[in-house]
Design a protein around this motif. Sequence first.
Motif, PDB file in Angstrom:
ATOM      1  N   ASN A  68       0.807  -1.214   0.000  1.00 13.69           N
ATOM      2  CA  ASN A  68       0.000   0.000   0.000  1.00 13.69           C
ATOM      3  C   ASN A  68       0.845   1.271   0.000  1.00 13.69           C
ATOM      4  OD1 ASN A  68      -2.536   1.225  -0.095  1.00 13.69           O
ATOM      5  ND2 ASN A  68      -2.578   1.494   2.109  1.00 13.69           N
ATOM      6  N   ALA A  97      -7.531   2.637  -1.971  1.00 14.31           N
ATOM      7  CA  ALA A  97      -8.548   1.732  -1.422  1.00 14.31           C
ATOM      8  C   ALA A  97      -9.408   1.152  -2.536  1.00 14.31           C
ATOM      9  CB  ALA A  97      -9.422   2.463  -0.409  1.00 14.31           C
ATOM     10  N   THR A 101      -9.553  -2.851  -3.023  1.00  6.70           N
ATOM     11  CA  THR A 101     -10.814  -3.586  -2.860  1.00  6.70           C
ATOM     12  C   THR A 101     -11.287  -4.181  -4.181  1.00  6.70           C
ATOM     13  OG1 THR A 101     -12.075  -1.524  -3.058  1.00  6.70           O
ATOM     14  CG2 THR A 101     -11.597  -2.320  -0.825  1.00  6.70           C
ATOM     15  N   ASP A 105     -11.329  -7.810  -1.943  1.00  2.00           N
ATOM     16  CA  ASP A 105     -11.760  -7.130  -0.724  1.00  2.00           C
ATOM     17  C   ASP A 105     -11.974  -8.089   0.445  1.00  2.00           C
ATOM     18  OD1 ASP A 105     -14.128  -8.179  -1.788  1.00  2.00           O
ATOM     19  OD2 ASP A 105     -15.329  -6.476  -1.137  1.00  2.00           O
ATOM     20  N   MET A 164      -8.749   7.604   7.814  1.00  2.00           N
ATOM     21  CA  MET A 164      -8.826   6.335   7.091  1.00  2.00           C
ATOM     22  C   MET A 164      -8.985   5.167   8.065  1.00  2.00           C
ATOM     23  SD  MET A 164      -6.189   4.520   4.430  1.00  2.00           S
ATOM     24  CE  MET A 164      -5.031   4.005   5.686  1.00  2.00           C
ATOM     25  N   LEU A 168     -11.757   2.279   8.107  1.00  2.00           N
ATOM     26  CA  LEU A 168     -11.429   0.853   8.040  1.00  2.00           C
ATOM     27  C   LEU A 168     -12.116   0.060   9.148  1.00  2.00           C
ATOM     28  CD1 LEU A 168      -7.596   1.071   7.242  1.00  2.00           C
ATOM     29  CD2 LEU A 168      -9.392   0.204   5.721  1.00  2.00           C
ATOM     30  N   TRP A 171     -15.727  -0.250   8.266  1.00  2.00           N
ATOM     31  CA  TRP A 171     -15.873  -1.214   7.167  1.00  2.00           C
ATOM     32  C   TRP A 171     -15.796  -2.641   7.699  1.00  2.00           C
ATOM     33  CZ3 TRP A 171     -12.012  -4.067   4.088  1.00  2.00           C
ATOM     34  CH2 TRP A 171     -12.520  -4.527   2.861  1.00  2.00           C
ATOM     35  N   LEU A 180     -15.704   0.733   0.775  1.00  2.00           N
ATOM     36  CA  LEU A 180     -14.582   1.266   1.541  1.00  2.00           C
ATOM     37  C   LEU A 180     -14.099   2.623   1.030  1.00  2.00           C
ATOM     38  CD1 LEU A 180     -12.541   1.056   3.824  1.00  2.00           C
ATOM     39  CD2 LEU A 180     -11.102  -0.348   2.310  1.00  2.00           C
ATOM     40  N   PRO A 181     -13.903   2.810  -0.281  1.00  2.00           N
ATOM     41  CA  PRO A 181     -13.480   4.145  -0.728  1.00  2.00           C
ATOM     42  C   PRO A 181     -14.464   5.245  -0.323  1.00  2.00           C
ATOM     43  CG  PRO A 181     -13.118   2.542  -2.464  1.00  2.00           C
ATOM     44  CD  PRO A 181     -13.887   1.842  -1.384  1.00  2.00           C
ATOM     45  N   ILE A 184     -13.966   6.013   3.377  1.00  2.00           N
ATOM     46  CA  ILE A 184     -12.763   6.826   3.596  1.00  2.00           C
ATOM     47  C   ILE A 184     -13.037   8.270   3.200  1.00  2.00           C
ATOM     48  CG2 ILE A 184     -10.362   7.201   2.878  1.00  2.00           C
ATOM     49  CD1 ILE A 184     -10.136   4.123   2.603  1.00  2.00           C
TER      50      ILE A 184
END
Length: 198
Positions: A68, A97, A101, A105, A164, A168, A171, A180-181, A184
Motif C-alpha cells: 500500500n 482503497a 478492494t 476485498d 482512514m 477501516l 468497514w 470502503l473508498p 474513507i
Amino acid sequence: MGERHSTLREQRRAETQRVIQAHAVRLFVERGYDGTTVNDVAEAAGVSPMTVYRHFPTKEDLVLVDQNGPLVAERIAATPAGQPLPRRIGGALVDSARALTASDDRFLLARLRLMISTPALRARHLDNHYALQRAIVAGLGIEATDPDAAFQAEAAASACLAAMHTALVRWANDDGRTDLPDLIAKALAATFGDETIR
C-alpha cells in the motif's frame, strides 16, 4: 536477458509471497492468530519455514505486509503540487482503497479483522501507519531541508491516516458491505470538510 530473468524472479517471488500470505491469513482466521505457528503456515503453503521467514521476517508480517505504501506514494506524486495537502493525500488514499478492494476485498477484510482483534498486530499496525506516513511525505516531494513544510506534511498525513483508520474499522464492523473508498471519503470529509477530495 539478465533483466528478463530478474523480472521473472521478482514475479515468482511476489507469487510465493502472495501464496504464503493467503494461507497464513486463512489459518489465522480458522485457528486464531496465537493458535497458528509459522510451521503450520509453511506446511499449508507447501514451502519450508525458512522460505516463510525469507519473505516474512516475523509472524506479524504475515498479516501486515502489503504494497500500500508505494501505491499511495505513487498516486500522491501524480497529483498537482498546488492542491491542498489533505486533498492530495485523501484522494490518493481513496484511489488506493479502490484499487485494493477491486482485487480482493475479502482478503483485505480478513487481514483488517485480524489487525483489529489481535493485540500483537494492533501494536505493529502502528508501525505500518508510521511507514505509510513516511511514504506519503516522500510522495509529496517535501524536502527534509524545509522543516516547516515537512511538519505540515506529516501532520496532514497523520490526520488523513486517522480518518482512514476510522473508516477501516467501520468497514470491518459492517462486514465489508459498505463501499470502503466511500467510507474513507466520508471520514476525510468529516475531518477536513466536504472539499477534501473533490
